[in-house]
Design a protein around this motif. Structure first.
Motif, PDB file in Angstrom:
ATOM      1  N   ILE A   1       0.848  -1.182   0.000  1.00  0.00           N
ATOM      2  CA  ILE A   1       0.000   0.000   0.000  1.00  0.00           C
ATOM      3  C   ILE A   1       0.889   1.239   0.000  1.00  0.00           C
ATOM      4  O   ILE A   1       2.085   1.163   0.238  1.00  0.00           O
ATOM      5  N   ARG A   2       0.251   2.353  -0.257  1.00  0.00           N
ATOM      6  CA  ARG A   2       1.005   3.602  -0.306  1.00  0.00           C
ATOM      7  C   ARG A   2       1.006   4.251   1.073  1.00  0.00           C
ATOM      8  O   ARG A   2      -0.046   4.484   1.657  1.00  0.00           O
ATOM      9  N   THR A   3       2.191   4.532   1.570  1.00  0.00           N
ATOM     10  CA  THR A   3       2.324   5.238   2.845  1.00  0.00           C
ATOM     11  C   THR A   3       3.332   6.356   2.641  1.00  0.00           C
ATOM     12  O   THR A   3       3.769   6.612   1.526  1.00  0.00           O
ATOM     13  N   PHE A   4       3.726   6.990   3.729  1.00  0.00           N
ATOM     14  CA  PHE A   4       4.702   8.079   3.670  1.00  0.00           C
ATOM     15  C   PHE A   4       6.138   7.566   3.550  1.00  0.00           C
ATOM     16  O   PHE A   4       7.044   8.337   3.287  1.00  0.00           O
ATOM     17  N   GLU A   5       6.358   6.284   3.784  1.00  0.00           N
ATOM     18  CA  GLU A   5       7.723   5.751   3.801  1.00  0.00           C
ATOM     19  C   GLU A   5       8.275   5.661   2.384  1.00  0.00           C
ATOM     20  O   GLU A   5       7.581   5.201   1.481  1.00  0.00           O
ATOM     21  N   THR A   6       9.520   6.097   2.196  1.00  0.00           N
ATOM     22  CA  THR A   6      10.078   6.093   0.845  1.00  0.00           C
ATOM     23  C   THR A   6      11.239   5.106   0.667  1.00  0.00           C
ATOM     24  O   THR A   6      11.741   4.964  -0.439  1.00  0.00           O
ATOM     25  N   MET A   7      11.644   4.438   1.725  1.00  0.00           N
ATOM     26  CA  MET A   7      12.739   3.464   1.590  1.00  0.00           C
ATOM     27  C   MET A   7      12.289   2.253   0.762  1.00  0.00           C
ATOM     28  O   MET A   7      13.109   1.544   0.193  1.00  0.00           O
ATOM     29  N   THR A   8      11.001   1.991   0.802  1.00  0.00           N
ATOM     30  CA  THR A   8      10.427   0.930  -0.025  1.00  0.00           C
ATOM     31  C   THR A   8       9.460   1.592  -1.004  1.00  0.00           C
ATOM     32  O   THR A   8       8.889   2.632  -0.694  1.00  0.00           O
ATOM     33  N   ARG A   9       9.291   0.984  -2.189  1.00  0.00           N
ATOM     34  CA  ARG A   9       8.415   1.614  -3.176  1.00  0.00           C
ATOM     35  C   ARG A   9       6.978   1.642  -2.667  1.00  0.00           C
ATOM     36  O   ARG A   9       6.255   2.602  -2.838  1.00  0.00           O
ATOM     37  N   ASN A  10       6.569   0.526  -2.035  1.00  0.00           N
ATOM     38  CA  ASN A  10       5.278   0.472  -1.359  1.00  0.00           C
ATOM     39  C   ASN A  10       5.528  -0.129   0.013  1.00  0.00           C
ATOM     40  O   ASN A  10       6.622  -0.593   0.294  1.00  0.00           O
ATOM     41  N   THR A  11       4.496  -0.139   0.852  1.00  0.00           N
ATOM     42  CA  THR A  11       4.615  -0.779   2.154  1.00  0.00           C
ATOM     43  C   THR A  11       3.806  -2.068   2.115  1.00  0.00           C
ATOM     44  O   THR A  11       2.576  -2.032   2.141  1.00  0.00           O
ATOM     45  N   LEU A  12       4.508  -3.190   2.001  1.00  0.00           N
ATOM     46  CA  LEU A  12       3.801  -4.473   1.983  1.00  0.00           C
ATOM     47  C   LEU A  12       3.076  -4.626   3.310  1.00  0.00           C
ATOM     48  O   LEU A  12       3.702  -4.603   4.374  1.00  0.00           O
ATOM     49  N   ASP A  13       1.763  -4.768   3.265  1.00  0.00           N
ATOM     50  CA  ASP A  13       0.962  -4.776   4.493  1.00  0.00           C
ATOM     51  C   ASP A  13       0.614  -6.217   4.872  1.00  0.00           C
ATOM     52  O   ASP A  13      -0.457  -6.717   4.541  1.00  0.00           O
ATOM     53  N   LEU A  14       1.531  -6.856   5.594  1.00  0.00           N
ATOM     54  CA  LEU A  14       1.283  -8.262   5.933  1.00  0.00           C
ATOM     55  C   LEU A  14       0.164  -8.429   6.948  1.00  0.00           C
ATOM     56  O   LEU A  14      -0.404  -9.511   7.066  1.00  0.00           O
ATOM     57  N   ASN A  15      -0.169  -7.373   7.669  1.00  0.00           N
ATOM     58  CA  ASN A  15      -1.318  -7.444   8.579  1.00  0.00           C
ATOM     59  C   ASN A  15      -2.562  -7.863   7.812  1.00  0.00           C
ATOM     60  O   ASN A  15      -3.466  -8.481   8.363  1.00  0.00           O
ATOM     61  N   ALA A  16      -2.609  -7.490   6.530  1.00  0.00           N
ATOM     62  CA  ALA A  16      -3.790  -7.808   5.727  1.00  0.00           C
ATOM     63  C   ALA A  16      -3.992  -9.318   5.609  1.00  0.00           C
ATOM     64  O   ALA A  16      -5.119  -9.774   5.402  1.00  0.00           O
ATOM     65  N   VAL A  17      -2.909 -10.081   5.735  1.00  0.00           N
ATOM     66  CA  VAL A  17      -3.048 -11.533   5.551  1.00  0.00           C
ATOM     67  C   VAL A  17      -3.955 -12.149   6.620  1.00  0.00           C
ATOM     68  O   VAL A  17      -5.015 -12.695   6.289  1.00  0.00           O
ATOM     69  N   PRO A  18      -3.609 -12.033   7.926  1.00  0.00           N
ATOM     70  CA  PRO A  18      -4.541 -12.618   8.900  1.00  0.00           C
ATOM     71  C   PRO A  18      -5.891 -11.905   8.956  1.00  0.00           C
ATOM     72  O   PRO A  18      -6.906 -12.545   9.256  1.00  0.00           O
ATOM     73  N   VAL A  19      -5.923 -10.609   8.657  1.00  0.00           N
ATOM     74  CA  VAL A  19      -7.220  -9.924   8.661  1.00  0.00           C
ATOM     75  C   VAL A  19      -8.108 -10.507   7.563  1.00  0.00           C
ATOM     76  O   VAL A  19      -9.274 -10.855   7.804  1.00  0.00           O
ATOM     77  N   LEU A  20      -7.563 -10.650   6.359  1.00  0.00           N
ATOM     78  CA  LEU A  20      -8.363 -11.215   5.260  1.00  0.00           C
ATOM     79  C   LEU A  20      -8.775 -12.653   5.583  1.00  0.00           C
ATOM     80  O   LEU A  20      -9.925 -13.028   5.343  1.00  0.00           O
ATOM     81  N   LYS A  21      -7.848 -13.446   6.112  1.00  0.00           N
ATOM     82  CA  LYS A  21      -8.200 -14.837   6.402  1.00  0.00           C
ATOM     83  C   LYS A  21      -9.353 -14.919   7.400  1.00  0.00           C
ATOM     84  O   LYS A  21     -10.117 -15.889   7.381  1.00  0.00           O
ATOM     85  N   SER A  22      -9.484 -13.906   8.258  1.00  0.00           N
ATOM     86  CA  SER A  22     -10.601 -13.954   9.207  1.00  0.00           C
ATOM     87  C   SER A  22     -11.904 -13.471   8.573  1.00  0.00           C
ATOM     88  O   SER A  22     -12.981 -13.913   8.955  1.00  0.00           O
ATOM     89  N   LEU A  23     -11.828 -12.591   7.592  1.00  0.00           N
ATOM     90  CA  LEU A  23     -13.041 -11.997   7.025  1.00  0.00           C
ATOM     91  C   LEU A  23     -13.589 -12.738   5.816  1.00  0.00           C
ATOM     92  O   LEU A  23     -14.761 -12.612   5.486  1.00  0.00           O
ATOM     93  N   THR A  24     -12.720 -13.452   5.102  1.00  0.00           N
ATOM     94  CA  THR A  24     -13.160 -14.055   3.852  1.00  0.00           C
ATOM     95  C   THR A  24     -12.673 -15.494   3.733  1.00  0.00           C
ATOM     96  O   THR A  24     -11.677 -15.866   4.345  1.00  0.00           O
ATOM     97  N   HIS A  25     -13.373 -16.252   2.917  1.00  0.00           N
ATOM     98  CA  HIS A  25     -12.992 -17.649   2.651  1.00  0.00           C
ATOM     99  C   HIS A  25     -12.050 -17.763   1.461  1.00  0.00           C
ATOM    100  O   HIS A  25     -11.593 -18.857   1.128  1.00  0.00           O
ATOM    101  N   LEU A  26     -11.767 -16.644   0.807  1.00  0.00           N
ATOM    102  CA  LEU A  26     -10.953 -16.687  -0.408  1.00  0.00           C
ATOM    103  C   LEU A  26      -9.469 -16.852  -0.074  1.00  0.00           C
ATOM    104  O   LEU A  26      -9.015 -16.378   0.963  1.00  0.00           O
ATOM    105  N   PRO A  27      -8.696 -17.471  -0.967  1.00  0.00           N
ATOM    106  CA  PRO A  27      -7.252 -17.587  -0.714  1.00  0.00           C
ATOM    107  C   PRO A  27      -6.549 -16.237  -0.832  1.00  0.00           C
ATOM    108  O   PRO A  27      -6.982 -15.370  -1.581  1.00  0.00           O
ATOM    109  N   VAL A  28      -5.462 -16.114  -0.089  1.00  0.00           N
ATOM    110  CA  VAL A  28      -4.713 -14.852  -0.009  1.00  0.00           C
ATOM    111  C   VAL A  28      -3.271 -15.076  -0.472  1.00  0.00           C
ATOM    112  O   VAL A  28      -2.601 -15.985   0.008  1.00  0.00           O
TER     113      VAL A  28
END
Lengths: 339, 339, 339, 339
Positions: free
Chosen positions: A240-267
């Motif tokens: 995702i896009r954040t203020f940090e510039t050391m990485t092109r984007n900020t890989l949001d790994l928090n989304a992995v367990p959040v998605l696994k709890s909200l949806t049945h789809l693979p991540v």
């Protein structure tokens, strides 16, 4: 839905609101507190989606109770969705799948070389862009249909499944012929007409999260696809896009367990685009697996220095071999496996 | 382009780099400092766009010297672009234009009523969505071509120019017939194929800034359109995504003077989508004019409570009248005028 | 430092600039390209930190070549810093340390109970806040010095090391007496006077990344401490602020490998504050270890329902036992170990 | 407070929850819908602030009904707060005040020169930093108490009021002697102990919004001060951190009308820090006034090229003269005035 009234709301405001709710088929619960009166709308609040209740006279705030997505929700379907391809490869089961290959298809030889290498390392799905979304109109835009043909050939020769990105509805027929998974890129996550289009075909879709998409919006984009019938959707976290510039984007790994709890789809996690730096791909791939993802997508190029695009984030085949070894160990530590 | 070498870079690394640069037709300036060696590539650095120099051996960092956009830059064309319509209306001159109307075209009567009201208040351009990008597939998606026909009729009856959003290349022929300005929405700002498509037609385009688009990316999206020949582009600031939740988006008025310094294209501010709250539309419209914008876009609805979409941010016609009065005063204070 | 001149810069502008650079003791390299003249300042560019070169006449942009941090950089000291406590516990070596305990010290009994449980599970450091930074002035602000005394006692009884947060320089003497590691919280990451204060004491400091701090600013805050002599600093990633609301913060695991490449200091991950949700703590702790962190900090409470603060993100002791088991496996998969 | 239960919540979960609420002195309203049961807690929900209800068994989500701030809210006090200084200057009334001066106090002469110039242009308050929060420990940190003495002298000679920043509680006595308004900087917005300290003195406080502070958090920081008795607080919008890099920060003018609706406190805009670029200061100052702010803060330096800090964003006195003229016109267009 819960509607909170302003302290100065009048009885007429309350009547007007409750009549509106009842007209929509909802029943109403009114709770008068010391500081605020609160109105509960009982029934399926989704009938209220289009209604701007927050600007009704006397209304202070509106609180939704239900998530706006339905078909893709874990509440609608408890069990994990497992996508099974004709050759037996699965996404969403205990095996963690790895999709790998060059950012862009550059030539038949290049694609075949990389395909053989990633296959040998354990990947079962080949990635490669034929149509490339580039920030500049003056740079390489992909080989187009020629690229699709190269992908088809690589599939034939190696037995790998192939995935490539669809940018334009007019290319869908060609995609249906040449690819196994249709990718919708981050920039098109809310290209709703395109979502409806891939919702009507019979082929798995990999949907990438938009750079500034909330998880809720991401799931609503998946709901667009599912609402038209196609429920074989893989959700891809790619930064995702954040203020940090050391990485092109900020890989949001928090989304992995959040998605696994909200949806049945693979991540799936894409550490290449997620970070934009080849030296971060392997640690973030390991971390993605540790966080619970079902699949990885990794850019691999025979010669990143000469890559037509995204050379900065591409691994050489040797480095990809090591990534696979490391990911294999972490998968095993969390009760999964990689081929 | 400036390339900084790592302290541990070898002479071979330097040779490899300089040969690469020379092969691209650039000449090279080498400056050896105490802590770093710095290589300057002299010539048009745009030939290096596709080259991932940052992963070349021995390279620590790469600094671009030129902006990546060209045709849309102030450096390329010093004078302000003024778009002039057949009826004499201009965008980009001393007059600040106001585009107003409902979020979505809901019916012929609704559209006509609002059109008459905004015209009376001083607006010269009517907005109204026929194809609506909605976050939920279960909500009103617009009247489609029927909506375009209503817009055409409103144009005929009122003499207002009309603007509406294009979401799908397949709708472009109908748009060409029924509208005066083609809007590309924020979610499609990097739908590059669609940008190429509208770059090839002979009609002004309003390009909305994506929710997480940097100003540089915004101008590169405009460059996509311009690169195909269509240089009548209006840039629209309509709010970016930040952490703040009191407003739906954060209208970034800083973008107005920044854009005016970087590009010759006219700049429009949309305080309705930019804030998502009707009560903020008027102060932010005033502020947009004070910051130096060339045009405004405002959502006006005869009955926001019953609006099919975006009722939260729509002004009633009476409130729009007052907005126009206030904006007129501020325009005058900054040496501009509103009809 | 590289200074790019505007196309319209005059010879006098160039002279003025080069004289300024020479007066600072730097030598100058001038490279005249077709589109821009570029001036390289050779020598230690840090002497220019205070000089606003970007507003010098004729200057278009300024590019720094060196990172602004020095003592904390990997360039200054190649080998990993390993902090060793008198009892032999190390941070930054092959063993991954876990700091665990309640958000706030609530009572002696509570603290002792939790301390025994986390010790049994393998943690060697006890966390617990005596001074609490709370968003509301009307909520529990911590037990203050009484809390410090409870921590001291827990240390005595269990042999665990203790860590607690310093919010005010006036509490530093008491901290020196009662704690083994001084924590500087995210909200005080740029409380520069406090950083100088802890830079002058002889006790390890855990520095938390500010909610909107870039990695560069984070390292500059560490440099503040190091510049006063105290180089035993642990860097803590604890979530940054983004637009996503499903998690309280966005734990930025990308920061782990980025920091490990830029600095020799040990890196800790705090998945409790980083996510704000107890159900995400274990997967993100696993992911942090897989990404390469040297230590974890986890909130554990005997009864989260009754916690005075942060109950939402606290694990019960049984769940913490399982976290430790899972983390142990992942640590082993990446060649590290947990007690 | 509204508590939504999960579909699978048991009667025991509901009992446990309602007992907890009743034990806190609240009464309970239970509304059973088709999909969810919803519990309303009636009474002052602020008693629940510390209770992590979202992790109670069977609870799905918790919705707060009241804003967490009280004393600073418009609901608590309808009329605008007007701060009146002994010399008759007011902040929060129809006159828009301008605070201007150098970023840092550099010498007595410099300060006096700038003071005379900004006074002549119409400013009534002199700004100047004696203690400077700098990102690098190796740069100028301010003259400290010597700077305070210079400010005192400038006040004496010019009759201007003075404002300067407090970074450390140990400097508060000196501040009380030498300054008329105490500034709390953005980096200390959540330095809660410092907020309590300035809440106990009898002098107006200018509180700057933190770089990543939501408006709610900003008002809670003001509540910290107000809760200790000092209610003369000026709120300063000075830019938030976003992904955009063309400006140092993103000045969020939306905050102006939002704050004016939520609080009775005066609102100031700082376009210098808000943008970090001198060429944007004047347009954004105009826009701030058009958006409805009560005061401006502008950095003015006799020689920005040689400024010890923030030269990039400082106006020369001549440019400040023009800013004042332009701001005066806009103020008049919105029914306010500038001296």
């Amino acid at each position: 839905m819960i509607i909170v009234l302003k302290p100065e709301a009048t009885p007429a405001d309350l009547d007007h609101l409750t009549e509106t709710l009842k007209a929509k088929g909802l029943s109403v619960n009114i709770s008068r507190g010391k500081e605020r009166t609160v109105v509960g709308a009982i029934g399926d609040e989704r009938v209220l989606t289009d209604l701007p209740l927050s600007v009704y006279p006397g209304v202070e705030s509106v609180h939704k109770i239900l998530q706006p997505f339905k078909l893709v929700s874990r509440e609608f379907k408890k069990a994990d969705t497992v996508i099974t391809f004709p050759n037996g490869v699965t996404i969403g089961g205990p095996e963690i799948q790895v999709m790998a290959g060059p950012c862009a298809v550059e030539s038949e030889e290049q694609l075949l070389y990389v395909a053989e290498r990633v296959k040998k390392a354990g990947a079962k799905i080949l990635r490669g862009g034929a149509f490339k979304p580039r920030t500049s109109p003056y740079t390489f835009q992909g080989l187009g249909e020629e690229g699709l043909v190269h992908l088809s050939k690589a599939r034939e020769k190696t037995g790998l499944l192939v995935i490539t990105e669809l940018m334009d509805p007019r290319d869908l027929p060609a995609m249906m012929e040449h690819t196994d998974i249709i990718q919708i890129g981050a920039r098109n996550m809310q290209n709703f007409r395109l979502l409806f289009d891939v919702g009507e075909v019979n082929k798995p879709v990999l949907l990438k999260r938009g750079l500034s998409a909330t998880i809720k919006e991401f799931l609503m984009a998946a709901e667009y696809i599912a609402s038209r019938g196609n429920q074989e959707i893989i959700l891809c976290e790619r930064g995702i896009r954040t203020f940090e510039t050391m990485t092109r984007n900020t890989l949001d790994l928090n989304a992995v367990p959040v998605l696994k709890s909200l949806t049945h789809l693979p991540v799936l996690v894409d550490p290449s685009h997620g970070t934009g730096r080849w030296d971060l791909v392997t640690p973030m791939a390991r971390a993605g697996v540790a966080a619970g993802c079902d699949a990885l997508m990794v850019e691999v190029h025979n010669n990143p220095e000469q890559a037509f695009s995204d050379g900065e984030e591409s691994l050489k085949p040797d480095k990809f071999d090591r990534l696979m070894e490391e990911v294999r160990k972490v998968a095993s530590a969390v009760g999964r496996f990689v081929a």
